[in-house]
Design an enzyme around this catalytic site. Structure first.
Site, PDB file in Angstrom:
ATOM      1  N   PHE A 154      -3.156  -0.567   1.115  1.00  5.56           N
ATOM      2  CA  PHE A 154      -2.470  -0.623   2.438  1.00  5.56           C
ATOM      3  C   PHE A 154      -2.388   0.657   3.075  1.00  5.56           C
ATOM      4  CE2 PHE A 154       0.743   1.001  -0.313  1.00  5.56           C
ATOM      5  CZ  PHE A 154       1.453   1.907   0.511  1.00  5.56           C
ATOM      6  N   GLU A 181      -3.506  -7.260   2.360  1.00  2.95           N
ATOM      7  CA  GLU A 181      -2.662  -8.390   3.049  1.00  2.95           C
ATOM      8  C   GLU A 181      -1.475  -7.670   3.706  1.00  2.95           C
ATOM      9  OE1 GLU A 181      -2.950  -7.542  -0.059  1.00  2.95           O
ATOM     10  OE2 GLU A 181      -1.393  -8.346  -1.512  1.00  2.95           O
ATOM     11  N   CYS A 286      -3.338   8.755  -1.547  1.00  2.22           N
ATOM     12  CA  CYS A 286      -3.467   8.991  -2.864  1.00  2.22           C
ATOM     13  C   CYS A 286      -4.021  10.395  -3.114  1.00  2.22           C
ATOM     14  CB  CYS A 286      -4.935   8.279  -3.290  1.00  2.22           C
ATOM     15  SG  CYS A 286      -6.195   8.765  -2.117  1.00  2.22           S
TER      16      CYS A 286
HETATM   17  P1  NAD Z   1      -2.717  -2.265  -4.876  1.00  2.66           P
HETATM   18  O1  NAD Z   1      -3.639  -2.005  -6.218  1.00  2.66           O
HETATM   19  O2  NAD Z   1      -1.640  -2.659  -4.976  1.00  2.66           O
HETATM   20  O3  NAD Z   1      -3.675  -3.102  -3.858  1.00  2.66           O
HETATM   21  C1  NAD Z   1      -5.039  -2.776  -3.602  1.00  2.66           C
HETATM   22  C2  NAD Z   1      -5.931  -4.166  -3.318  1.00  2.66           C
HETATM   23  O4  NAD Z   1      -5.856  -5.064  -4.594  1.00  2.66           O
HETATM   24  C3  NAD Z   1      -5.346  -5.063  -2.309  1.00  2.66           C
HETATM   25  O5  NAD Z   1      -6.173  -5.411  -1.463  1.00  2.66           O
HETATM   26  C4  NAD Z   1      -4.417  -6.169  -2.989  1.00  2.66           C
HETATM   27  O6  NAD Z   1      -4.350  -7.234  -2.195  1.00  2.66           O
HETATM   28  C5  NAD Z   1      -5.287  -6.154  -4.135  1.00  2.66           C
HETATM   29  N1  NAD Z   1      -4.318  -6.686  -5.274  1.00  2.66           N
HETATM   30  C6  NAD Z   1      -3.129  -6.528  -5.533  1.00  2.66           C
HETATM   31  N2  NAD Z   1      -2.616  -7.104  -6.563  1.00  2.66           N
HETATM   32  C7  NAD Z   1      -3.585  -7.315  -7.145  1.00  2.66           C
HETATM   33  C8  NAD Z   1      -3.785  -8.056  -8.270  1.00  2.66           C
HETATM   34  N3  NAD Z   1      -2.668  -8.359  -9.343  1.00  2.66           N
HETATM   35  N4  NAD Z   1      -5.092  -8.850  -8.785  1.00  2.66           N
HETATM   36  C9  NAD Z   1      -5.959  -8.350  -7.932  1.00  2.66           C
HETATM   37  N5  NAD Z   1      -5.883  -7.620  -6.763  1.00  2.66           N
HETATM   38  C10 NAD Z   1      -4.562  -7.252  -6.328  1.00  2.66           C
HETATM   39  O7  NAD Z   1      -2.701  -0.770  -4.098  1.00  2.66           O
HETATM   40  P2  NAD Z   1      -1.702  -0.345  -2.738  1.00  2.66           P
HETATM   41  O8  NAD Z   1      -0.402  -0.489  -3.235  1.00  2.66           O
HETATM   42  O9  NAD Z   1      -2.411  -1.135  -1.888  1.00  2.66           O
HETATM   43  O10 NAD Z   1      -2.485   0.847  -2.614  1.00  2.66           O
HETATM   44  C11 NAD Z   1      -1.707   2.176  -3.126  1.00  2.66           C
HETATM   45  C12 NAD Z   1      -2.536   2.645  -4.282  1.00  2.66           C
HETATM   46  O11 NAD Z   1      -3.712   3.048  -3.922  1.00  2.66           O
HETATM   47  C13 NAD Z   1      -1.930   4.009  -4.914  1.00  2.66           C
HETATM   48  O12 NAD Z   1      -1.886   3.868  -6.071  1.00  2.66           O
HETATM   49  C14 NAD Z   1      -2.957   5.109  -4.553  1.00  2.66           C
HETATM   50  O13 NAD Z   1      -2.897   6.169  -5.253  1.00  2.66           O
HETATM   51  C15 NAD Z   1      -4.201   4.154  -4.449  1.00  2.66           C
HETATM   52  N6  NAD Z   1      -5.195   4.721  -3.510  1.00  2.66           N
HETATM   53  C16 NAD Z   1      -6.187   5.685  -3.987  1.00  2.66           C
HETATM   54  C17 NAD Z   1      -7.175   6.085  -3.127  1.00  2.66           C
HETATM   55  C18 NAD Z   1      -8.293   6.706  -3.996  1.00  2.66           C
HETATM   56  O14 NAD Z   1      -9.275   7.144  -3.057  1.00  2.66           O
HETATM   57  N7  NAD Z   1      -8.345   7.265  -5.337  1.00  2.66           N
HETATM   58  C19 NAD Z   1      -7.220   6.136  -1.861  1.00  2.66           C
HETATM   59  C20 NAD Z   1      -5.743   5.316  -1.409  1.00  2.66           C
HETATM   60  C21 NAD Z   1      -5.195   4.665  -2.275  1.00  2.66           C
END
Ligand code: NAD
Length: 503
Positions: A154, A181, A286
């Site tokens: 997100f 989403e 991140c």
């Molecule tokens: P998230 O892991 O909750 O969601 C990421 C994606 O996975 C979304 O599209 C979501 O729909 C899907 N998802 C969520 N729960 C799931 C599940 N149980 N099973 C399968 N898919 C699922 O992450 P977020 O809260 O959207 O984003 C924040 C996180 O992303 C932080 O930890 C941040 O550090 C990380 N991030 C990392 C980078 C990087 O380049 N290292 C960049 C941006 C964000």
């Protein structure tokens, strides 16, 4: 707005924006006001299958499309994004919360990858060696893989989708994107612009959803590669599940980014950099700096850092005076508040408490937490060990640079880090000894421009190759090595060769 008239976010399948037949939907909500903006479907298994089938069918012709033709689509696309920058940023701010200026930055950092994709002609080149044996040449082809998929978080709903599909498509693949989403609207607008730029039907497809859709993507036999960005928990699951299904996978995941502050650092610049990188985007990056390691006499700088953080204005992202917008959801706000309470309970000193910032009108209901600073934090405390993903900076102390480096190297995460110093020797020692993928020297958020790749490491990354830059060309292509000999009519026949030697 009543539930019935909320706009519904479509899927994109084979060049058509279609309404999902799903019975499961969630709402996209403005995190500053709780205003409901749209409804987003959790796509059905049939819809995911249709998106992959469209991508699979489009691959047959797209893989053979001349490289210049692919490049020109991205030349046009970058101009369309540039022309729509302000409205893209406004959409992003409404659903995600970050300030308009930062939302423009989010789009712009993605736009830079689109510019890079327009350069595909010079990026997707193989190698050739002449006369590796008598009359024998060896050369490589970098061929597209087929259907690739992207799963995005997100917090950068413009930049991170643009990390993925432009480079994948430019190198001859077709794509299925699964945006977050929580804030899919700006992503969908970027997808519309991609079609307007000339991406043909089926080459780019979009499905929405959560766990079930992600699992379907991991399992689908026709998807060859997955690029994931998100939390460590979900990324680890995606990596394991999709690898088991034989796919190429790269997962960029969570972080705990430390900044070392040496006492010889430029004080004004450093304190400004720390406050900007810890609290900008409400800490939901991140690459946010979430741990400051103050070394020696720099330990006395805490009150001035607190003063700077106090001056940051908390409010809606669409106000020109706001520095720190809301967290993405009520659940995220409650989680960050609970972690702050945990830090207090564990004995860290709460130098600045951002809970319950005074806000008025519609913003009273927003998911706001203001800048928060803890000092006296030690490894083992939950606020040190967990990624807070909110505007919370924890301060740790160290006697020496070596002690600070050892602390960072003992932390499992390896996304980003920075050092603030005026000493070239200290900076050089840091860059050599630190075990983190992206290093800033007096640069608080060292996200590389797309001439390079994003290179998080250790627990922040699974898979060998990063997004964008040269590495992603290797990720999105299969190298094929050709060894060829052509005979002149008068070539002398040397008889049967039963050895492995090329003669
Ligand atoms: P998230 O892991 O909750 O969601 C990421 C994606 O996975 C979304 O599209 C979501 O729909 C899907 N998802 C969520 N729960 C799931 C599940 N149980 N099973 C399968 N898919 C699922 O992450 P977020 O809260 O959207 O984003 C924040 C996180 O992303 C932080 O930890 C941040 O550090 C990380 N991030 C990392 C980078 C990087 O380049 N290292 C960049 C941006 C964000």
């Amino acid at each position: 707005m009543s539930r019935d008239v909320l706009p519904q976010v479509p899927l994109l399948i084979n060049g058509e924006f279609v309404q999902s037949r799903s019975s499961e939907w969630r709402e996209v909500i403005n995190p500053a006001t709780q205003q409901r903006l749209a409804r987003v479907p959790m796509a059905t298994p049939d819809e995911v299958a249709a998106a992959v089938a469209a991508a699979q069918a489009a691959f047959k012709t797209w893989r053979k499309t001349p490289i210049g033709q692919r490049a020109r689509i991205f030349l046009k696309y970058q101009q369309l994004i540039r022309d729509n920058l302000k409205s893209l940023a406004a959409t992003l701010t409404a659903e995600q919360g970050k300030t308009l200026a930062d939302a423009e930055g989010d789009v712009f950092r993605g736009l830079e990858v689109v510019e890079h994709a327009a350069n595909i002609g010079s990026l997707q080149m193989g190698e050739r060696a002449h006369n590796v044996a008598g009359g024998v040449d060896t050369y490589t082809l970098l061929q597209p893989l087929g259907v690739c998929a992207g799963i995005t978080p997100f917090n950068f709903p413009a930049m991170i989708p643009l990390w993925m599909f432009p480079m994948a498509i430019a190198s001859g693949n077709t794509f299925v994107l699964k945006p977050s989403e929580q804030d899919p609207l700006v992503t969908m607008r970027l997808v519309e612009l991609a079609l307007e730029a000339g991406v043909p039907p089926g080459v780019l497809n979009v499905v929405h959803g959560g766990e079930a859709v992600v699992n379907a993507i991991c399992d689908h036999p026709d998807i060859k590669a997955i690029s994931f960005v998100g939390s460590t928990r979900v990324g680890t699951h995606v990596y394991q599940r999709a690898s088991l299904a034989g796919k190429r996978v790269q997962c960029m995941m969570g972080a705990k980014n430390h900044a070392i502050v040496l006492p010889d650092a430029h004080k004004e610049q450093t304190l400004n950099a720390l406050a900007g990188a810890a609290f900008g985007a409400a800490g939901q990056r991140c690459m946010a700096l979430s741990v400051a390691v103050l070394v020696g006499a720099a330990r006395a700088w805490v009150p001035e850092l607190v003063e700077r953080a106090k001056r940051l204005a908390v409010g809606a992202g669409d106000s020109a005076t706001t520095d720190v917008g809301p967290l993405i959801s009520c659940a995220a706000k409650e989680r960050v508040e609970a972690l702050i309470a945990r830090g207090v309970a564990e004995g860290a000193r709460l130098e600045l408490d951002g809970r319950l910032p005074p806000l008025h009108g519609a913003l009273k209901d927003g998911n706001f937490v203001g800048p928060t600073i803890f000092s006296g934090v030690k490894p083992g405390m939950v606020i040190y060990e967990q990624e807070v993903f909110g505007p919370v900076l924890v301060i740790v102390e160290a006697e020496t640079l070596d002690e600070a480096i050892a602390l960072i190297n003992a932390n499992p995460n390896g996304n980003g880090t920075a050092i603030f110093t005026q000493s070239g020797a200290a900076a050089r020692r840091f860059e050599e000894e630190i075990d983190v993928g992206q290093v800033g020297i007096n640069v608080p958020i060292p996200v590389p421009v797309p001439l390079f790749s994003f290179t998080g490491s250790r627990a922040s990354k699974l898979g060998d190759l990063g997004p964008y830059g040269k590495q992603v060309i290797m990720f999105y292509t299969q190298t094929k090595t050709i060894t060829a000999r052509w005979f002149d009519d008068d070539a002398v026949t040397s008889g049967v060769n039963t050895t492995i030697t090329l003669k």
